[in-house]
Write an enzyme that holds these catalytic residues in place. Sequence first.
Site, PDB file in Angstrom:
ATOM      1  N   HIS A 226       0.916  -1.035  -0.015  1.00 38.66           N
ATOM      2  CA  HIS A 226      -0.101   0.077   0.072  1.00 38.66           C
ATOM      3  C   HIS A 226       0.871   1.518  -0.107  1.00 38.66           C
ATOM      4  CE1 HIS A 226      -3.601   2.501   1.683  1.00 38.66           C
ATOM      5  NE2 HIS A 226      -2.771   3.264   1.957  1.00 38.66           N
ATOM      6  N   GLU A 227       1.916   1.337   0.851  1.00 38.36           N
ATOM      7  CA  GLU A 227       2.840   2.669   0.979  1.00 38.36           C
ATOM      8  C   GLU A 227       3.713   2.524  -0.265  1.00 38.36           C
ATOM      9  OE1 GLU A 227       2.300   4.909   3.232  1.00 38.36           O
ATOM     10  OE2 GLU A 227       1.029   3.475   4.453  1.00 38.36           O
ATOM     11  N   HIS A 230       1.777   4.237  -2.936  1.00 41.75           N
ATOM     12  CA  HIS A 230       1.607   5.759  -2.871  1.00 41.75           C
ATOM     13  C   HIS A 230       2.926   6.209  -3.396  1.00 41.75           C
ATOM     14  CE1 HIS A 230      -2.196   6.563  -0.653  1.00 41.75           C
ATOM     15  NE2 HIS A 230      -1.924   5.725  -0.064  1.00 41.75           N
ATOM     16  N   HIS A 382      -6.822   8.055  -1.721  1.00 40.82           N
ATOM     17  CA  HIS A 382      -7.439   6.592  -1.650  1.00 40.82           C
ATOM     18  C   HIS A 382      -8.716   6.296  -2.384  1.00 40.82           C
ATOM     19  CE1 HIS A 382      -4.615   6.952   2.024  1.00 40.82           C
ATOM     20  NE2 HIS A 382      -4.529   5.861   2.022  1.00 40.82           N
TER      21      HIS A 382
END
Length: 677
Positions: A226-227, A230, A382
């Site tokens: 997830h990070e 980003h 998101h």
Amino acid sequence: MQHSLAALVLCLCCLSLLASDAAGHAGCGLGAVRHRQDEQLRKLLGPGYQHQQAPRRLQVAAGISFGSSGPPPMTRLQKLLNNSRPANMRITPVYQLEAGYMNAEQAQRLKDVLMPGAINILQQHIKVRIPSFRPIKAVRESIDQYCGDADADVVFKGQGFNGTDQVYYITALNSGSCSDNIIAYTIICHMEPFTYRPNVAAINLCPKFWALAEPAANKQVSALVHEMIHGLGFSDRMYPFLYDSSTGVQYDEVVREHDLSPAPTLSFPRLPLPLPNIAAALPRLPAAFARDRASVNNRVLDADDAAVRSAAAQGSAAAAAGGGASSGEQYNAAAEAAAFLAAAQRKVLFLVTPKLQAYARQYYGCESLPGAPADALSEGSHWRQANINHELMQPASAEDSQRKRISQFTLNFLDDTGWYVTDKTSAQELEWGRNAGCSFVLDGCSSYAASHKNQGYYCTAGQADKDVCTYDSRGIGMCSAIPGTTCFTAKADAEKPLLYCQDAGSFQRAGRGAYASSIAAVGGTVGAASSRCFHTPQQICTGSGNSSSSKEACGGDDGSAVCMETACDKGGKLLVLLRLQGSDGKRDVVKLPCSDGAVLDLPKLLPSKFKRGQITCPAAASVCPTLGCPKGCSNGYCWQGKCYCHLEFTGPGCSQSLVPSPLAGKVAQSLPGQQRG
């Protein structure tokens, strides 16, 4: 001389501490760090920079100089795109853990297992469109360079990194931004010249990263991926730099705002909607709880949720005592947080880039949909969890604790950046909201629930404190808030963990074994692969209506739920299977047709078996596609007869782990209810 373009993008991702210890992410980048980020971008791009806009040829309009001679930047970009050959992404992790809190065992686990697994997953789905053909380094020493908690001198002042496309600095500091439930945050701090692709990011893992409960490996790997996404550019500060890869021209519009249709707000007094997503990212306030906005713009201040909450309690009186700039403008973080939260809950942001828009319209069955719904609290960084659930890039854990999935929503967005080429065949399918229509996204959840009587996504009035079926009928939960919205859905809460109809152990672990027994006594089944949740408008009691037999048994309360076995015929119609005790003492199977939303009155249908009771049939479209999965899908989930691998697995039957041993075995442990088929 070429000007090396550096940018800052903050994403704070939070751990939702549910009763089931499910991990998730919460709202992103607000407050002082974003002010600082914008200030630096203005230095680099000129005073005309506004992150909300994506004008064509931004770099030219902002006055960036790439030298007095040679082709203009967009022509150079077009040439690069025309000659590009997408390649596997080369990823370099740089660990700066010495000054942090991690012990030796945690650091080793991160380096040997978790991060290599996350890199494997990312490379499974994503290629870089234009690979780096020069060292990743600033062409000249950056002025006021900033890379979060990382020491990025190798990029900004040193020799740079050769033979790689993406650098991730990994730190482990218990910083001020790790307050409340933050588990990690990511800052993009450098971009490729000409293509503007982010190529350096800093990820800080907060102590709560290690608080993820077993099976922790899949949750920690999921959080890292997830990070990392980003860090690839899924952040609103990057949206002005996105462009059409076929032309090299930046999009006129990336984000569009939509106000939700007004509707009465449901009242669930036991479950107040919290503010930590906003407050945790706001700056620490002084005793006066007021600060000149200009001073906030120029400094990075520690986040402190307690200070914000205290500010909110003291209110305007404290702000009035504060003093500040001669203009009298005061910056009150608590007031801004409350106002921002209220506004965000009334609107949806849409990401409207071409491939993403087309996929969103197809997924929801709505040709007029502007694009894919994004989370307003994180300013579009998101997906909006009320509309896109169980997705890797949603802001918090799934309400029913299901594993995160990387879907075509995220992959199409990455395609639309202009920087990446993704493999759609590796995408995982979502179920939440599929073919639900325009109103599912464009109206508020209360309006949608009121106009769609058999929908299972959102709780309706009167369901507070009741056992409620999850949207896919796999489990029984309590009505709780969806992060960042005023919507409520069935999920675990602090008092009642989620119960899975397919997992009898979930009832025992929750101390509700008697509930499972009462379900079995009225013809239901807990623990079968085909068991699904049925709403009970009226409590079910066995026995003849003309008898007062001592063998009478009851299960499910009025307005509650029970688990019963299901089957689907060749036409896709749902059947409910009741297992009732016969005269010989054995449990006979009785099959009843169960059309969408129909309320089956059991005494009318089976008067010799039931004294009272009603069940509401779930939608066949939410049940039938999850039945009949081929064998060997223990590391995946079933949808329309096909096994889709969990994030950490690949290969035939999802038998190959992308996470290196020794934790591969632990990763394979599915959450309760996740082994389907």
